[in-house]
Design a protein around this motif. Structure first.
Motif, PDB file in Angstrom:
ATOM      1  N   GLY A  48      60.006  55.400  29.637  1.00  0.00           N
ATOM      2  CA  GLY A  48      60.163  56.301  30.778  1.00  0.00           C
ATOM      3  C   GLY A  48      61.506  56.987  30.775  1.00  0.00           C
ATOM      4  N   GLY A  49      61.967  57.383  31.968  1.00  0.00           N
ATOM      5  CA  GLY A  49      63.240  58.052  32.106  1.00  0.00           C
ATOM      6  C   GLY A  49      63.103  59.558  32.117  1.00  0.00           C
ATOM      7  N   PRO A  50      64.221  60.267  32.299  1.00  0.00           N
ATOM      8  CA  PRO A  50      64.203  61.732  32.377  1.00  0.00           C
ATOM      9  C   PRO A  50      63.536  62.417  31.194  1.00  0.00           C
ATOM     10  N   ARG A  53      59.888  62.513  31.877  1.00  0.00           N
ATOM     11  CA  ARG A  53      59.540  63.347  33.030  1.00  0.00           C
ATOM     12  C   ARG A  53      59.539  64.820  32.644  1.00  0.00           C
ATOM     13  N   PHE A  54      60.553  65.239  31.907  1.00  0.00           N
ATOM     14  CA  PHE A  54      60.605  66.644  31.489  1.00  0.00           C
ATOM     15  C   PHE A  54      59.505  66.956  30.480  1.00  0.00           C
ATOM     16  N   LEU A  55      59.276  66.045  29.536  1.00  0.00           N
ATOM     17  CA  LEU A  55      58.245  66.297  28.534  1.00  0.00           C
ATOM     18  C   LEU A  55      56.869  66.411  29.182  1.00  0.00           C
ATOM     19  N   ALA A  56      56.586  65.554  30.142  1.00  0.00           N
ATOM     20  CA  ALA A  56      55.291  65.625  30.837  1.00  0.00           C
ATOM     21  C   ALA A  56      55.135  66.955  31.562  1.00  0.00           C
ATOM     22  N   ALA A  57      56.220  67.434  32.155  1.00  0.00           N
ATOM     23  CA  ALA A  57      56.159  68.713  32.859  1.00  0.00           C
ATOM     24  C   ALA A  57      55.942  69.868  31.887  1.00  0.00           C
ATOM     25  N   GLU A  60      52.354  70.089  30.674  1.00  0.00           N
ATOM     26  CA  GLU A  60      51.413  70.686  31.624  1.00  0.00           C
ATOM     27  C   GLU A  60      51.270  72.183  31.410  1.00  0.00           C
ATOM     28  N   ILE A  61      52.259  72.806  30.774  1.00  0.00           N
ATOM     29  CA  ILE A  61      52.289  74.265  30.624  1.00  0.00           C
ATOM     30  C   ILE A  61      51.969  74.696  29.197  1.00  0.00           C
ATOM     31  N   TYR A  62      52.475  73.945  28.215  1.00  0.00           N
ATOM     32  CA  TYR A  62      52.416  74.386  26.819  1.00  0.00           C
ATOM     33  C   TYR A  62      51.737  73.322  25.933  1.00  0.00           C
ATOM     34  N   PRO A  63      51.129  73.758  24.824  1.00  0.00           N
ATOM     35  CA  PRO A  63      50.705  72.799  23.799  1.00  0.00           C
ATOM     36  C   PRO A  63      51.927  72.132  23.175  1.00  0.00           C
ATOM     37  N   LEU A  64      51.723  70.925  22.675  1.00  0.00           N
ATOM     38  CA  LEU A  64      52.778  70.186  21.989  1.00  0.00           C
ATOM     39  C   LEU A  64      52.386  69.909  20.546  1.00  0.00           C
ATOM     40  N   ARG A  86      53.802  52.204  18.395  1.00  0.00           N
ATOM     41  CA  ARG A  86      54.545  53.047  19.346  1.00  0.00           C
ATOM     42  C   ARG A  86      54.153  54.512  19.189  1.00  0.00           C
ATOM     43  N   LEU A  87      53.958  54.917  17.952  1.00  0.00           N
ATOM     44  CA  LEU A  87      53.545  56.292  17.702  1.00  0.00           C
ATOM     45  C   LEU A  87      52.173  56.568  18.307  1.00  0.00           C
ATOM     46  N   LYS A  88      51.236  55.639  18.139  1.00  0.00           N
ATOM     47  CA  LYS A  88      49.906  55.824  18.710  1.00  0.00           C
ATOM     48  C   LYS A  88      49.982  55.944  20.228  1.00  0.00           C
ATOM     49  N   HIS A  89      50.811  55.126  20.843  1.00  0.00           N
ATOM     50  CA  HIS A  89      50.963  55.188  22.302  1.00  0.00           C
ATOM     51  C   HIS A  89      51.468  56.570  22.718  1.00  0.00           C
ATOM     52  N   LEU A  90      52.429  57.105  21.984  1.00  0.00           N
ATOM     53  CA  LEU A  90      52.981  58.421  22.302  1.00  0.00           C
ATOM     54  C   LEU A  90      51.930  59.510  22.123  1.00  0.00           C
ATOM     55  N   VAL A  91      51.192  59.456  21.022  1.00  0.00           N
ATOM     56  CA  VAL A  91      50.163  60.460  20.749  1.00  0.00           C
ATOM     57  C   VAL A  91      49.050  60.383  21.793  1.00  0.00           C
ATOM     58  N   ASP A  92      48.635  59.181  22.152  1.00  0.00           N
ATOM     59  CA  ASP A  92      47.599  59.032  23.184  1.00  0.00           C
ATOM     60  C   ASP A  92      48.085  59.534  24.540  1.00  0.00           C
ATOM     61  N   ARG A  93      49.355  59.355  24.794  1.00  0.00           N
ATOM     62  CA  ARG A  93      49.918  59.743  26.094  1.00  0.00           C
ATOM     63  C   ARG A  93      49.990  61.257  26.253  1.00  0.00           C
ATOM     64  N   TYR A  94      50.387  61.974  25.185  1.00  0.00           N
ATOM     65  CA  TYR A  94      50.628  63.414  25.313  1.00  0.00           C
ATOM     66  C   TYR A  94      49.593  64.285  24.602  1.00  0.00           C
ATOM     67  N   ARG A  95      48.702  63.690  23.822  1.00  0.00           N
ATOM     68  CA  ARG A  95      47.612  64.413  23.185  1.00  0.00           C
ATOM     69  C   ARG A  95      48.087  65.736  22.560  1.00  0.00           C
TER      70      ARG A  95
END
Length: 295
Positions: A48-50, A53-57, A60-64, A86-95
């Protein structure tokens, strides 16, 4: 071998930049026209952390696109299962639309080296790397892209040309490719080969992303030109020229400006992406017979 069709979310704009903390607020407040943003996976493996939060925001607007630097695909040892989890968790989280890694190694025994080191192009290395890529794609449940390296030496024991080695990896694993055009110029200068011939021999039909970056000119101990892959300045004119040659063969491909050190202000970074977009648009217009964009 896992076959996963590539995802191409890019609409009217095909160029992106690396997402940097210096630009978080500008991006979220002004929502600039940009095709996508790319992150280094290892910078976001905390829970978590800032940064999240910024990456999630932004997501919401742009592809990653997520670009890994720590899997050590080329290492002569098993992949780090904890890192892969850890990589799988990140990929699943942000698709992300795309995930990529380097044709390189950085781990040995219990240590991790803060560098991307080359591999010999041999049958044994080919089999090992193909197995590693199969494992990554099975765990992630998606296709990965493999990036060509920037190199400063060649192994005497190599039995494949780099382009043939990469082609065979893609054939065996079904992975896509990330063509780093700056890496081609860096390697071609350091090893005295023709960069045009390299891209002409490269399996361009497998390329799903292109990277462009700056490099630092230097000299070796004999006074010969030496280029260092530093990602700390604008894209060199030779890289732009080779990029145009590539796009004339591939058509429009998702293209990233990498600028990872001495990060400039947002207008400077965006101007590099705009230049890449203009080249793509001009080449596409020429191929279709439409009037070419001015500028």
């Amino acid at each position: 071998m896992l076959h996963v069709p590539p995802v191409r979310p890019w609409a009217s704009r095909r160029t992106g930049v690396g997402l940097k903390a210096e630009h978080y607020l500008t991006i979220l407040e002004h929502r600039p026209e940009m095709g996508f943003f790319e992150i280094h996976a290892e910078n976001y493996m905390g829970e978590g952390g800032p940064p999240h939060r910024f990456l999630a925001a932004v997501r919401e607007i742009y592809p990653l696109s997520i670009h890994g630097v720590g899997l050590s695909i080329g290492a002569d040892r098993p992949l780090d299962r904890a890192h892969l989890a850890r990589l799988k968790h990140l990929v699943d989280r942000y698709r992300p639309a795309l995930f990529s890694e380097h044709l390189a190694w950085s781990s040995h025994d219990a240590g991790f080296l803060n560098d991307l080191l080359p591999v010999p192009y041999t049958d044994a290395a080919l089999a090992r790397i193909a197995d590693h890529i199969d494992e990554v794609q099975e765990v992630l449940g998606r296709r990965m892209l493999l990036e060509n390296p920037s190199t400063y030496l060649a192994f005497a024991e190599s039995t494949y040309a780099e382009t043939d080695f990469i082609r065979e990896i893609a054939r065996r694993t079904g992975c896509g490719l990330l063509l780093d055009v700056n890496n081609v110029i860096v390697s071609a200068t350091n090893q005295a080969f023709d960069p045009d011939a390299y891209v002409d021999a490269f399996p361009l039909d497998k390329v799903e992303e292109i990277h462009l970056a700056g490099h630092t000119p230097d000299q070796d101990e004999a006074g010969r030109p030496l280029l260092i892959d530093t990602h700390d300045r604008p894209v060199d004119h030779r890289v732009w020229d080779l990029f145009a040659r590539v796009v004339s063969r591939t058509g429009p491909v998702a293209t990233l400006i990498e600028w990872d050190a001495d990060v400039p202000d947002w207008p400077t970074l965006k101007a590099e992406a705009d230049r890449a977009e203009a080249i793509i648009s001009r080449i596409c217009a020429r191929a279709s017979g439409l009037p070419q964009p001015v500028g």
